[in-house]
Design an enzyme around this catalytic site. Structure first.
Site, PDB file in Angstrom:
ATOM      1  N   HIS A 264       1.009  -1.553  -0.088  1.00  0.00           N
ATOM      2  CA  HIS A 264      -0.338   0.294   0.083  1.00  0.00           C
ATOM      3  C   HIS A 264       1.123   1.057   0.121  1.00  0.00           C
ATOM      4  O   HIS A 264       1.892   0.841   0.470  1.00  0.00           O
ATOM      5  CB  HIS A 264      -0.730   0.182   1.379  1.00  0.00           C
ATOM      6  N   ARG A 280      -5.305   3.637  13.429  1.00  0.00           N
ATOM      7  CA  ARG A 280      -4.606   2.889  13.215  1.00  0.00           C
ATOM      8  C   ARG A 280      -4.685   1.370  13.518  1.00  0.00           C
ATOM      9  O   ARG A 280      -3.836   1.673  14.921  1.00  0.00           O
ATOM     10  CB  ARG A 280      -3.286   2.913  12.317  1.00  0.00           C
TER      11      ARG A 280
HETATM   12  C1  SIN Z   1      -2.523   5.845   4.846  1.00  0.00           C
HETATM   13  O1  SIN Z   1      -2.453   6.843   6.047  1.00  0.00           O
HETATM   14  O2  SIN Z   1      -3.696   6.138   4.544  1.00  0.00           O
HETATM   15  C2  SIN Z   1      -1.921   4.684   4.866  1.00  0.00           C
HETATM   16  C3  SIN Z   1      -1.044   5.055   6.724  1.00  0.00           C
HETATM   17  C4  SIN Z   1      -0.266   3.504   6.723  1.00  0.00           C
HETATM   18  O3  SIN Z   1       0.221   3.518   5.932  1.00  0.00           O
HETATM   19  O4  SIN Z   1      -0.212   3.117   7.748  1.00  0.00           O
END
Ligand code: SIN
Length: 290
Positions: A264, A280
């Site tokens: 990601h 998170r």
């Molecule tokens: C995000 O903030 O969209 C992703 C953050 C992450 O990599 O944990």
């Protein structure tokens, strides 16, 4: 208790990702409902739930269904009463970041520098950056390392068997040119970690490219320039357009991704006064099989 009949799994239409509808994550899930969500997670690698409004303990309780919830090392960005939750945010207090502002700024899979990297990561959107004309910024991109592996020619798949890439906790900053004095301490906590270049997914048995540009700087036994070229080729394959789902955030979204199957990237295309606040949470410890 919510029943499995309430659930709808709606694939994103891209290489990965599905929306789960009909579920309020603040309420307990029976085992059958959880089983449906877990099966969808294993199949689609990224799940998103819209219009949620979770308290910290509700997010933690949901996360716990997927494994042990981790308490992270970035303690100064953790929620006071709930150290399982990390603030990922650009918001500042007295000129200092209150959250981890830099998270996800290069393609990676979470904590691949650990011997047992986490199964899943979840984000719950509390504030998202929106411009005056209504454009939402700060999208997160997800790439299927499973589909990417399947796209490789057989000769390349064979060549990768048995290779091990070296994952570096400070690799991201090395790539972005922002190495800091803390890196030495991090290396003491997390020594360089070799993992197979091709990982077998612990739940689905599918093969996955487990190499990313953010954190891998070497392949064991391979000359540096050859290794870097191979890492780059594989990392570029994973993030090809056809393997990507791009998430456009709304307040209330809960998204979870499978760190064994997905890489990601968080787009940093916004600045204060546009605020972004994510909670998170990271869950589960996985074995890395070849
Ligand atoms: C995000 O903030 O969209 C992703 C953050 C992450 O990599 O944990």
């Amino acid at each position: 208790m919510q029943a499995v009949t309430d659930i709808e799994v709606v694939p994103s239409g891209d290489a990965l990702g599905a929306e789960i509808r009909g579920i309020d994550l603040s309420r307990p899930l029976d085992d059958e409902t959880f089983g449906t969500i877990e099966a969808a997670f294993n199949e689609h690698s990224v799940l998103y739930f819209r219009n949620q409004d979770l308290k910290p303990e509700q997010l933690i309780e949901y996360a716990r269904r997927f494994g042990e919830v981790q308490t992270l090392g970035f303690d100064h960005y953790a929620m006071n009463d709930h150290p399982e939750i990390l603030y990922v945010s650009n918001i500042q207090d007295k000129g200092k970041d209150i959250g981890y502002a830099d998270a996800g700024s290069v393609w990676h899979t979470d904590m691949s520098y650990e011997p047992h990297p986490p199964r899943a990561t979840m984000l719950h959107a509390k504030e998202v950056p929106v411009t005056e004309d209504g454009t939402v910024l700060g999208d997160t991109l997800f790439a299927s390392a499973v589909k990417a592996y399947e796209s490789l020619p057989t000769g390349m798949q064979e060549k990768l068997q048995g290779l091990r890439a070296v994952h570096d906790v400070a690799g991201r900053r090395r790539k972005t040119g922002t190495a800091d004095p803390e890196d030495q301490k991090k290396h003491e906590a997390y020594p360089l970690m070799p993992h197979p270049v091709v990982r077998v997914h612990p739940w689905t048995g599918k093969k996955v490219i487990y190499v990313n540009n953010g954190e891998c700087g070497a392949i064991e036994g391979m000359e540096e320039s050859e290794a870097l070229a191979l890492i780059e080729e594989l990392a570029d394959t994973v993030v090809r357009d056809e393997f990507i789902y791009r998430h456009k955030w709304a307040v209330g979204d809960v998204i979870m991704w499978d760190n064994c199957a997905v890489q990601h990237l968080a787009l940093k295309d916004y600045k204060l006064p546009l605020r972004r606040m994510m909670w998170r949470i990271t869950v589960g410890y996985t074995d890395v099989y070849e």
